[in-house]
Write an enzyme that holds these catalytic residues in place. Structure first.
Site, PDB file in Angstrom:
ATOM      1  N   CYS A  94       0.679  -1.220   0.028  1.00  0.00           N
ATOM      2  CA  CYS A  94       0.013  -0.137   0.144  1.00  0.00           C
ATOM      3  C   CYS A  94       0.737   1.468   0.247  1.00  0.00           C
ATOM      4  O   CYS A  94       0.330   2.240  -0.274  1.00  0.00           O
ATOM      5  CB  CYS A  94      -0.923  -0.045   1.257  1.00  0.00           C
ATOM      6  SG  CYS A  94      -2.071  -1.457   1.322  1.00  0.00           S
TER       7      CYS A  94
ATOM      8  N   HIS B 156      -3.023   6.973   2.101  1.00  0.00           N
ATOM      9  CA  HIS B 156      -3.544   5.722   1.546  1.00  0.00           C
ATOM     10  C   HIS B 156      -4.846   5.431   2.089  1.00  0.00           C
ATOM     11  O   HIS B 156      -5.039   5.732   3.335  1.00  0.00           O
ATOM     12  CB  HIS B 156      -2.496   4.447   2.170  1.00  0.00           C
ATOM     13  CG  HIS B 156      -3.217   3.113   1.979  1.00  0.00           C
ATOM     14  ND1 HIS B 156      -3.536   2.814   0.754  1.00  0.00           N
ATOM     15  CD2 HIS B 156      -3.156   2.338   2.860  1.00  0.00           C
ATOM     16  CE1 HIS B 156      -4.044   1.496   0.998  1.00  0.00           C
ATOM     17  NE2 HIS B 156      -3.770   1.209   2.158  1.00  0.00           N
TER      18      HIS B 156
ATOM     19  N   ASN C   6     -10.225  -0.321  -0.191  1.00  0.00           N
ATOM     20  CA  ASN C   6      -8.770  -0.055  -0.302  1.00  0.00           C
ATOM     21  C   ASN C   6      -7.890  -0.841  -1.409  1.00  0.00           C
ATOM     22  O   ASN C   6      -8.105  -1.877  -1.689  1.00  0.00           O
ATOM     23  CB  ASN C   6      -8.402  -1.021   1.140  1.00  0.00           C
ATOM     24  CG  ASN C   6      -6.572  -0.955   1.284  1.00  0.00           C
ATOM     25  OD1 ASN C   6      -6.020  -0.495   0.343  1.00  0.00           O
ATOM     26  ND2 ASN C   6      -6.125  -1.291   2.353  1.00  0.00           N
TER      27      ASN C   6
END
Length: 345
Positions: free
Chosen positions: A139, A272, A302
């Site tokens: 990520c 993020h 996500n």
């Protein structure tokens, strides 16, 4: 997504005045792409219930802030998602694809073991010759990739870089584990980074701590033509949350110090897009009002390395982020990895 009218390009210099080694890099175009298949929490919960896994829209929203995500069609690869995002960024930048002399793709779900997804994207763009490689920091991948591209431009190794985050996380989810399968989605985001005599990327910082590699991982590999280990995502959510909030504040303040800026000078924070509670916590620690926080996790889930460039592009195209704005990008990911980039658009 529609093509942006926004163009961050600076006036180009004549060949005779171009410095041998550019001092700075700037983002001159953004793009993104989401697979057409959108899955709401209600729809996902119904699919999971058919396999005996219980969850609900309320449960997911309360813990994560996620209301929907997009899943790629069967057979679609990371480079397939990256291509329209890249083309949108190139068009927004007002350049030809042939001007790109560096491609970096941040992904944890590459098309194949090798060649890199970046090389496959280069082929799909119909260009050749410039360097192309992948970055794997989960990520944090886009922040890592942007930092590397900035360094290469500053040293004169490239003049126009295409930096992409692209993921098909739906392929590595365990749909019997409700604590993880509700969190992730697929997508891609891209920026074009150009050499410039005017500062764009102001400061960057990257970190990793392999001691925490087990809290977020896919502990599988390929050997002898077979998958060894477990090829599905595993996560200790509480451990990730505890680490993320602390490191995000520290790395953001460190980057601000490097750039000689204060948190009050941040126009937009794009973390993020993992969990709305982590995002709100980071904004509060930086003393930023929540209306300066770019949030797409509610609609995208996500998307790992794609989440930051996706959110950036959304905010550029809807007019919130404008030329001259100062933006903080930051991410945390498996490894454990984390980092931040401060830039002026």
């Amino acid at each position: 997504m529609t093509t942006s009218d926004q163009n961050f390009s600076q006036p180009s210099s004549s060949p005779s005045s171009t410095p041998a080694a550019p001092l700075y890099s700037r983002v001159i175009g953004t793009g993104s792409f989401l697979p057409p298949k959108r899955l709401s929490n209600v729809e996902l919960a119904a699919q999971l219930a058919a396999d005996g896994v219980e969850t609900s829209d309320e449960w997911i929203v309360e813990r994560t802030g996620i209301r929907a995500r997009h899943f790629a069609e069967a057979g679609a690869t990371a480079s397939d998602l990256a291509l329209p995002a890249a083309l949108a960024a190139i068009e927004a930048a007002g350049i030809a694809a042939s001007e790109i002399d560096l491609i970096i793709v941040a992904t944890s779900t590459p098309d194949m073991i090798f060649p890199s997804t970046a090389c496959l994207l280069q082929q799909k763009l119909g260009i050749a010759g410039g360097a192309a490689f992948d970055v794997q920091a989960v990520c944090s991948g886009f922040v890592y990739a942007l930092t590397v591209a900035d360094a290469m431009i500053r040293t004169g190794s490239a003049r126009k870089a295409l930096v992409v985050g692209a993921e098909v996380f739906s392929r590595i989810l365990d749909f019997k584990d409700r604590t993880t399968c509700v969190l992730f989605g697929d997508g891609a985001g891209a920026v074009v980074l150009s050499a410039s005599e005017t500062p764009g990327i102001l400061a960057t910082e990257l970190h990793a701590d392999g001691r925490h590699s087990g809290i977020l991982c896919v502990p599988g590999s390929v050997s002898g033509g077979r998958v060894t280990g477990d090829p599905l995502l595993k996560m200790d959510g509480q451990a990730v949350f505890k680490l993320a909030v602390g490191v995000l504040e520290k790395v953001a303040r460190s980057v601000l110090d490097k750039a000689g800026r204060s948190d009050a000078e941040i126009d937009w924070l794009i973390p993020h897009q993992a969990n709305i509670r982590i995002m709100h916590g980071t904004a509060k620690k930086l003393k930023l009002p929540l209306d300066k926080l770019i949030v797409t996790v509610d609609q995208h889930g996500n998307t790992s390395a794609a989440s930051i460039p996706l959110a950036l592009d959304v905010a550029v195209r809807d007019g919130r982020i404008k030329p001259g704005d100062t933006v903080m990008l930051e991410g945390v990911g498996g490894g454990f990895t984390w980092g931040a980039v401060l830039l002026d658009l």
